[in-house]
Design a protein around this motif. Sequence first.
Motif, mmCIF file in Angstrom:
data_model
loop_
_atom_site.group_PDB
_atom_site.id
_atom_site.type_symbol
_atom_site.label_atom_id
_atom_site.label_comp_id
_atom_site.label_asym_id
_atom_site.label_seq_id
_atom_site.Cartn_x
_atom_site.Cartn_y
_atom_site.Cartn_z
ATOM 1 N N LYS A 192 0.824 -1.208 0.000
ATOM 2 C CA LYS A 192 0.000 0.000 0.000
ATOM 3 C C LYS A 192 0.858 1.258 0.000
ATOM 4 N N ALA A 193 1.955 1.217 0.764
ATOM 5 C CA ALA A 193 2.794 2.407 0.912
ATOM 6 C C ALA A 193 3.795 2.568 -0.224
ATOM 7 N N GLY A 194 3.949 1.552 -1.042
ATOM 8 C CA GLY A 194 4.896 1.656 -2.147
ATOM 9 C C GLY A 194 6.322 1.307 -1.771
ATOM 10 N N ARG A 195 6.518 0.689 -0.593
ATOM 11 C CA ARG A 195 7.870 0.271 -0.225
ATOM 12 C C ARG A 195 8.263 -0.957 -1.059
ATOM 13 N N GLU A 196 9.543 -1.169 -1.228
ATOM 14 C CA GLU A 196 9.984 -2.208 -2.151
ATOM 15 C C GLU A 196 10.699 -3.363 -1.443
ATOM 16 N N VAL A 197 11.961 -3.195 -1.105
ATOM 17 C CA VAL A 197 12.742 -4.304 -0.555
ATOM 18 C C VAL A 197 12.162 -4.790 0.764
#
Length: 387
Positions: A292-297
């Motif tokens: 949802k927040a767009g974080r990746e790793v």
Amino acid sequence: MILSDLIDFETLRVIWWGLLGVLLIGFALTDGFDMGVGALLPFVAKTDVERRVVINTVGPVWEGNQVWFILGGGAIFAAWPPLYAVSFSGFYLAMFVILAALIVRPVAFKYRSKREDPTWRERWDWALFAGGAVPATLFGVAVGNVLLGVPFHLTQDLMPMYDGSMLGKFVGLLRPFALLAGVVSLSMLLMHGAAWLSVKTEGAVKDRARAIGVTAGMVAAGGYALAGLWLAVGIDGYAFTAEAVTDGPSNPLLSEVMRGGSWLSAYAERPWIAVAPLMGFAGIALAVMGLKAGREVTTLLASKLGILGVISSVGLTMFPFILPSTVDPDSSLTVWDASSSHLTLFIMLVCAVIFMPLILMYTAWVYRVLWGKVTEDEVTGKSDTLY
């Protein structure tokens, strides 16, 4: 002193039970996102270029990831021969379907780009979808059936016997709880695939993957919770009726087993194993929030934590049972009576200690070399792009 005497039989059995779990979890953590990406392909990529981007996120690594599947099958064959014989004969048609789907996948990778015809490529895209969705679902169905118990018995010479036709045995695996386990498995790997795409892609593909991944993660968490409730109130567990001989011969018929009670009584006997389902729920929740927040790793790592917890919870809940029998509980396979010999387990452990670190180092090196996003410019501008 014989070298194998350095580790007693009971300890070796537990070590190989743990190593089998490590191999299966390793397969889920690596090839799991490959299957998830394949199952997501028709939905996250709308144009041919977008689909090439998605395919190239897993194209260079999927073959290496399947090493874990091969190692897991080899470990079952060598360390747990009765488990190999019983499961592969009882789940024969299901295994055939899984292998057929896994075979279709590399064919689709190789043949999709051979022609520029949109219809040709779309058909292979759906083949990639099947190559991801079918195994992801059926692996979960298999786990559900292991928890329910399988209708087999052992003859006096330890030959596994099933009643009914091959098709009947396959249909018999599609029980409601097992189907729920299949839904949990599929949705969990869809979430994992979405987390991988959030790391490896950008733009519209990434946004679609994140949206689908959030939904898949919520389905996985809800299904996992429902499965736990179902285990608590509607499914019988298994237990020894006499003290198990942990270092005796590998003959399940020497054990006395009863069916009844609950699998979840294991949490009263070994409270520490509650860490596994907690990791499962926490990992899935963190992955959903990350998507949802767009974080990746960190999202990908959280997804891996969730898968680790969910799969670990099954093995820890059932321990020491590996494959229970609904027809004859005394035929159930356990850690204590379904292994290879002491010497065989020791030699295999020496090999594992030598080769597992090499596999891990090579895998880490490959991911380091291939790290970075796959872009539309990359797949359209380079003549050496694989897919």
